[in-house]
Design a protein around this motif. Sequence first.
Motif, PDB file in Angstrom:
ATOM      1  N   LYS A   1       2.740   6.425   3.922  1.00 17.18           N
ATOM      2  CA  LYS A   1       1.799   5.949   5.046  1.00 17.18           C
ATOM      3  C   LYS A   1       1.230   6.999   5.924  1.00 17.18           C
ATOM      4  CE  LYS A   1       5.545   5.747   8.482  1.00 17.18           C
ATOM      5  NZ  LYS A   1       6.270   5.049   9.735  1.00 17.18           N
ATOM      6  N   GLU A   2       1.659   8.109   5.941  1.00 16.70           N
ATOM      7  CA  GLU A   2       0.929   9.046   6.977  1.00 16.70           C
ATOM      8  C   GLU A   2      -0.665   9.556   6.004  1.00 16.70           C
ATOM      9  OE1 GLU A   2       4.225   9.412   5.741  1.00 16.70           O
ATOM     10  OE2 GLU A   2       5.197   9.110   7.720  1.00 16.70           O
ATOM     11  N   MET A   3      -0.472   9.114   4.764  1.00 12.52           N
ATOM     12  CA  MET A   3      -1.704   9.469   3.978  1.00 12.52           C
ATOM     13  C   MET A   3      -2.830   8.626   4.067  1.00 12.52           C
ATOM     14  SD  MET A   3      -1.249  12.626   3.136  1.00 12.52           S
ATOM     15  CE  MET A   3      -2.824  12.787   2.053  1.00 12.52           C
ATOM     16  N   LEU A   4      -2.670   7.200   4.732  1.00 10.73           N
ATOM     17  CA  LEU A   4      -3.504   6.617   5.049  1.00 10.73           C
ATOM     18  C   LEU A   4      -4.669   6.947   5.958  1.00 10.73           C
ATOM     19  CD1 LEU A   4      -1.350   3.244   5.915  1.00 10.73           C
ATOM     20  CD2 LEU A   4      -2.575   3.552   3.878  1.00 10.73           C
TER      21      LEU A   4
ATOM     22  N   ARG B   1     -10.209  11.099   7.520  1.00  9.91           N
ATOM     23  CA  ARG B   1      -8.749  11.890   7.230  1.00  9.91           C
ATOM     24  C   ARG B   1      -7.466  11.211   7.384  1.00  9.91           C
ATOM     25  NH1 ARG B   1     -11.256  16.499  10.893  1.00  9.91           N
ATOM     26  NH2 ARG B   1     -12.850  15.612   9.947  1.00  9.91           N
ATOM     27  N   PRO B   2      -6.529  11.728   6.844  1.00 10.84           N
ATOM     28  CA  PRO B   2      -5.302  11.015   6.922  1.00 10.84           C
ATOM     29  C   PRO B   2      -4.590  11.084   8.088  1.00 10.84           C
ATOM     30  CG  PRO B   2      -4.966  12.870   5.451  1.00 10.84           C
ATOM     31  CD  PRO B   2      -6.426  12.612   5.835  1.00 10.84           C
ATOM     32  N   LEU B   3      -3.690  10.111   8.612  1.00 15.36           N
ATOM     33  CA  LEU B   3      -3.261   9.916   9.872  1.00 15.36           C
ATOM     34  C   LEU B   3      -2.327  11.408  10.164  1.00 15.36           C
ATOM     35  CD1 LEU B   3      -1.474   6.429   9.539  1.00 15.36           C
ATOM     36  CD2 LEU B   3      -3.467   7.189  11.027  1.00 15.36           C
ATOM     37  N   ILE B   4      -1.800  11.908   8.944  1.00 11.83           N
ATOM     38  CA  ILE B   4      -1.066  13.079   9.421  1.00 11.83           C
ATOM     39  C   ILE B   4      -1.951  14.194   9.916  1.00 11.83           C
ATOM     40  CG2 ILE B   4      -1.028  13.826   6.879  1.00 11.83           C
ATOM     41  CD1 ILE B   4       1.712  14.400   9.400  1.00 11.83           C
ATOM     42  N   GLN B   5      -3.201  14.406   9.196  1.00 10.51           N
ATOM     43  CA  GLN B   5      -4.124  15.228   9.636  1.00 10.51           C
ATOM     44  C   GLN B   5      -4.512  15.195  11.074  1.00 10.51           C
ATOM     45  OE1 GLN B   5      -7.251  16.478   6.719  1.00 10.51           O
ATOM     46  NE2 GLN B   5      -8.470  17.723   8.712  1.00 10.51           N
TER      47      GLN B   5
ATOM     48  N   ALA C   1       0.801  -1.143   0.023  1.00 18.36           N
ATOM     49  CA  ALA C   1      -0.159  -0.013  -0.046  1.00 18.36           C
ATOM     50  C   ALA C   1       0.827   1.399  -0.014  1.00 18.36           C
ATOM     51  CB  ALA C   1      -0.946  -0.076   1.161  1.00 18.36           C
ATOM     52  N   THR C   2       1.893   1.089   0.741  1.00 19.81           N
ATOM     53  CA  THR C   2       2.980   2.341   0.886  1.00 19.81           C
ATOM     54  C   THR C   2       4.274   2.331  -0.055  1.00 19.81           C
ATOM     55  OG1 THR C   2       3.938   1.094   2.783  1.00 19.81           O
ATOM     56  CG2 THR C   2       2.189   2.842   3.331  1.00 19.81           C
TER      57      THR C   2
ATOM     58  N   ASP D   1      -6.958   6.226  24.394  1.00 23.86           N
ATOM     59  CA  ASP D   1      -6.694   4.895  23.812  1.00 23.86           C
ATOM     60  C   ASP D   1      -5.502   5.134  22.441  1.00 23.86           C
ATOM     61  OD1 ASP D   1      -8.724   3.760  24.994  1.00 23.86           O
ATOM     62  OD2 ASP D   1     -10.093   4.941  23.726  1.00 23.86           O
ATOM     63  N   HIS D   2      -4.307   4.458  22.869  1.00 21.96           N
ATOM     64  CA  HIS D   2      -3.438   4.614  21.942  1.00 21.96           C
ATOM     65  C   HIS D   2      -3.427   3.375  20.904  1.00 21.96           C
ATOM     66  CE1 HIS D   2       0.772   3.138  21.160  1.00 21.96           C
ATOM     67  NE2 HIS D   2       0.969   4.239  20.331  1.00 21.96           N
ATOM     68  N   PHE D   3      -3.050   3.680  19.623  1.00 24.05           N
ATOM     69  CA  PHE D   3      -3.080   2.623  18.567  1.00 24.05           C
ATOM     70  C   PHE D   3      -1.784   3.079  17.790  1.00 24.05           C
ATOM     71  CE2 PHE D   3      -7.237   3.785  19.175  1.00 24.05           C
ATOM     72  CZ  PHE D   3      -8.178   2.485  19.455  1.00 24.05           C
ATOM     73  N   ASP D   4      -1.132   1.970  17.687  1.00 24.33           N
ATOM     74  CA  ASP D   4       0.173   2.000  16.752  1.00 24.33           C
ATOM     75  C   ASP D   4      -0.240   1.677  15.270  1.00 24.33           C
ATOM     76  OD1 ASP D   4       2.439   1.792  15.241  1.00 24.33           O
ATOM     77  OD2 ASP D   4       2.973  -0.256  16.087  1.00 24.33           O
ATOM     78  N   CYS D   5      -0.580   3.043  14.677  1.00 21.01           N
ATOM     79  CA  CYS D   5      -0.910   2.764  13.210  1.00 21.01           C
ATOM     80  C   CYS D   5       0.021   2.630  12.339  1.00 21.01           C
ATOM     81  CB  CYS D   5      -1.708   4.108  13.010  1.00 21.01           C
ATOM     82  SG  CYS D   5      -3.492   3.942  13.840  1.00 21.01           S
ATOM     83  N   GLY D   6       1.191   2.323  12.586  1.00 22.33           N
ATOM     84  CA  GLY D   6       2.356   1.931  11.704  1.00 22.33           C
ATOM     85  C   GLY D   6       2.403   0.800  11.298  1.00 22.33           C
ATOM     86  N   GLY D   7       1.460  -0.190  12.110  1.00 22.38           N
ATOM     87  CA  GLY D   7       1.153  -1.487  11.553  1.00 22.38           C
ATOM     88  C   GLY D   7      -0.349  -1.927  11.311  1.00 22.38           C
ATOM     89  N   ARG D   8      -0.430  -3.105  10.670  1.00 27.12           N
ATOM     90  CA  ARG D   8      -2.026  -3.059  10.237  1.00 27.12           C
ATOM     91  C   ARG D   8      -3.043  -3.362  11.418  1.00 27.12           C
ATOM     92  NH1 ARG D   8      -1.789  -7.778   6.309  1.00 27.12           N
ATOM     93  NH2 ARG D   8      -0.002  -8.254   7.508  1.00 27.12           N
ATOM     94  N   ASN D   9      -2.392  -4.176  12.240  1.00 21.01           N
ATOM     95  CA  ASN D   9      -3.268  -4.509  13.450  1.00 21.01           C
ATOM     96  C   ASN D   9      -4.008  -3.204  14.318  1.00 21.01           C
ATOM     97  OD1 ASN D   9      -2.280  -6.880  13.103  1.00 21.01           O
ATOM     98  ND2 ASN D   9      -2.102  -7.532  15.284  1.00 21.01           N
TER      99      ASN D   9
END
Length: 294
Positions: free
Chosen positions: A33-36, A41-45, A27-28, A258-266
């Motif tokens: 990846k910041e635009m996923l 809205r994308p992660l960066i936003q 995908a990246t 709530d923290h999510f590690d959005c650098g990975g799919r899970n």
Amino acid sequence: MQNTSSFKPVRKAVFPIAGLGTRFLPATKVMPKEMLPLNDRPLIQHAFEEAREAGIEEFVFVTGRQKEMIEEHFDHQPELMRTLEQRGKDDMIDKVKTSEMSEAQLFCTRQANPLGLGHAIWCAKKLIGDEPFAIILPDDVIHWERGCLTQMMDAYNEHGGNIVAVKDVPREETYKYGIIDPASDNGKTVDIQGLVEKPDIDKAPSTLCVIGRYILQPEVFNYLSAFEKGTGGEIQLTDSMAKLIGNQPFHGLRFEGDHFDCGGRNGFIKANITYALKDPSLRDDIKSYIESIL
Ligand code: G1P
């Protein structure tokens, strides 16, 4: 947000966004990846809005190759706006406006080589100058009514110095993070006496890890400028932060959220489910769909 404390205000935030996003390939391959998209809205936003809510005035992006789309995203798009106006889509116009930054707000610099997080932050040295600043890692998404950086600003206004966002993790996971060595712990804030980047599990000084939100004093650049390599052969931000301890106050904040590690799919998929269930325009539909497939 009004600054009522005696400490120098935090007006600038750095967003290190040069990373390749290998955990999301293909995908990246071309798209940053910041635009996923996380909901609408994308992660960066999400990261940008959290910083803006906290009172940040200048947004410093440390970008790399193939990241131009991120700058475009925050620019004014006259053709799109004209079309939306002609079609009477006022709600969409308001939504698009949430992603616009002026020339006085957005500053970009490049990290030409992937030498580590510490190096990425060093790349922003000239744009930060001699003032305290925030850092947001857009992969780390924190969902809460009151943004994590806003909570950290409260802690900064109380303690000054340096603040990192921290959370407890199982001991088996400590090797993935920067881990703090707490001197004293009052529950909400922790006085830090040491920091180690990705320690072996049996060497971790605690199970409190640093999540990607920081408020740092500019003296950290003195140490980053030495370009010393640490864990994984990379120039680590953690190592330079550790050198500030003893000279300046250094606290960890157990943030609410709530923290999510959005650098990975899970983490990314969990975050999308959570955001959908919190969004009144999606909630009922998504909830009944999830219930139907379980
Ligand atoms: C970086 C930092 C680490 C921190 C983590 C939070 O690691 O180096 O100290 O705990 O972000 O997400 P990375 O995830 O880039 O390997």
